[in-house]
Scaffold this motif. Sequence first.
Motif, PDB file in Angstrom:
ATOM      1  N   ASP A 173       0.848  -1.185   0.000  1.00 29.98           N
ATOM      2  CA  ASP A 173       0.000   0.000   0.000  1.00 29.98           C
ATOM      3  C   ASP A 173       0.882   1.233   0.000  1.00 29.98           C
ATOM      4  O   ASP A 173       2.117   1.135  -0.033  1.00 29.98           O
ATOM      5  N   THR A 241      -1.610   2.891  10.531  1.00 31.27           N
ATOM      6  CA  THR A 241      -2.813   2.654   9.733  1.00 31.27           C
ATOM      7  C   THR A 241      -2.673   1.442   8.833  1.00 31.27           C
ATOM      8  O   THR A 241      -3.623   0.666   8.668  1.00 31.27           O
ATOM      9  N   ASN A 242      -1.507   1.275   8.220  1.00 31.36           N
ATOM     10  CA  ASN A 242      -1.422   0.254   7.169  1.00 31.36           C
ATOM     11  C   ASN A 242      -1.069  -1.139   7.695  1.00 31.36           C
ATOM     12  O   ASN A 242      -1.766  -2.107   7.392  1.00 31.36           O
ATOM     13  N   TRP A 272      -5.485  -9.944  -0.906  1.00 32.53           N
ATOM     14  CA  TRP A 272      -5.054  -8.603  -0.550  1.00 32.53           C
ATOM     15  C   TRP A 272      -5.507  -7.570  -1.569  1.00 32.53           C
ATOM     16  O   TRP A 272      -5.435  -7.790  -2.775  1.00 32.53           O
ATOM     17  N   THR A 273      -5.969  -6.421  -1.063  1.00 30.73           N
ATOM     18  CA  THR A 273      -6.312  -5.271  -1.893  1.00 30.73           C
ATOM     19  C   THR A 273      -5.416  -4.109  -1.502  1.00 30.73           C
ATOM     20  O   THR A 273      -5.342  -3.746  -0.324  1.00 30.73           O
ATOM     21  N   SER A 275      -4.250  -0.474  -0.783  1.00 29.31           N
ATOM     22  CA  SER A 275      -4.959   0.719  -0.314  1.00 29.31           C
ATOM     23  C   SER A 275      -3.996   1.905  -0.266  1.00 29.31           C
ATOM     24  O   SER A 275      -2.779   1.743  -0.297  1.00 29.31           O
ATOM     25  N   HIS A 276      -4.567   3.103  -0.159  1.00 28.13           N
ATOM     26  CA  HIS A 276      -3.805   4.324   0.058  1.00 28.13           C
ATOM     27  C   HIS A 276      -4.338   5.000   1.310  1.00 28.13           C
ATOM     28  O   HIS A 276      -5.562   5.167   1.468  1.00 28.13           O
ATOM     29  N   TYR A 277      -3.443   5.386   2.222  1.00 23.79           N
ATOM     30  CA  TYR A 277      -3.833   5.960   3.505  1.00 23.79           C
ATOM     31  C   TYR A 277      -3.453   7.434   3.549  1.00 23.79           C
ATOM     32  O   TYR A 277      -2.419   7.839   3.015  1.00 23.79           O
TER      33      TYR A 277
END
Length: 302
Positions: A173, A241-242, A272-273, A275-277
């Motif tokens: 991510d 977060t990640n 798994w996908t 993501s952006h945090y």
Amino acid sequence: MTSNVTALGYLVVRGPVEEWRRFGAEVLGIQEVASDHPGEAHFRTDERAYRIVVEDGPPSGPMSLQALGFETATEPQLRKLVDSLTAQGVEVTEDTELARRRKVRSLYVFRDFDGNRLEAYYGQAADHSAFVSPRGVRFVTGDLGVGHAFLFSADAEKAAAFYTDVLGFRLSDTIDLGIAEGIFLHCNPRHHSIAVASIPGPPPGLGHLMLEVESLEAVGRAFDTVKARGDAITMTLGEHTNDLMTSFYVNTPSGFQVEYGCNGRLIDDEKWTVSHYDAASIWGHQFQDIGAPPAPAEAAHV
């Protein structure tokens, strides 16, 4: 692309050895073992002969990094990796003397986009004696490797492309760090073994090394030990977060940081996908000014 790299197996850094001996035992709980080379300290975190090597020298922050050791599972996988590197124009050199020094069966040396020395190997020696932590802690290692390395880069996109396109790492991510974007990459179920970011200020090199222990109690006791010793805490306790790691950050005798944490997230590539945090932490991880510019230092702690 499937990675022939199975783990970040070890790190070699430069720093004042005597300070590292105290810091390693009292704060991190890593076990020093005998070294055949004067001026080096070797530390275990599990059954392997070592996971961290400290070469005696002055602290130099990110530039303390001397080598990242990337493990492959078998000799055929190592040779496949070397063939792939060569085919993509990467200069690779076999070093039989260094293999003996590193206590591995075979080893090849090359460099990443930023010039960091990488050592690909297979067959690292195991120690028949039990790992004994001076603090009584157990580390999360094994097939996941020693932990993760967060690298400062001159160009994070190009650095990440080297690890994904050349070495076969997969994107976990990304995080908006405010002044830069952090890119997180994995080669096994550990959420990330390598992370890169172009942080204004520090030179390319090692921002921090993450070591994961098995319990929150071990993290809390280490945090108390750091405060009692007066070591520089660079980030207070918090949760990311990640990778969901609950951790704190402390300055090492070499001048880079160690993230000391627990409960790290694992990745199943089939589910798994990416993501952006928009933030690095869910809670905590308050930056502590130790004399460096706050923004770059804070951004490095993810």
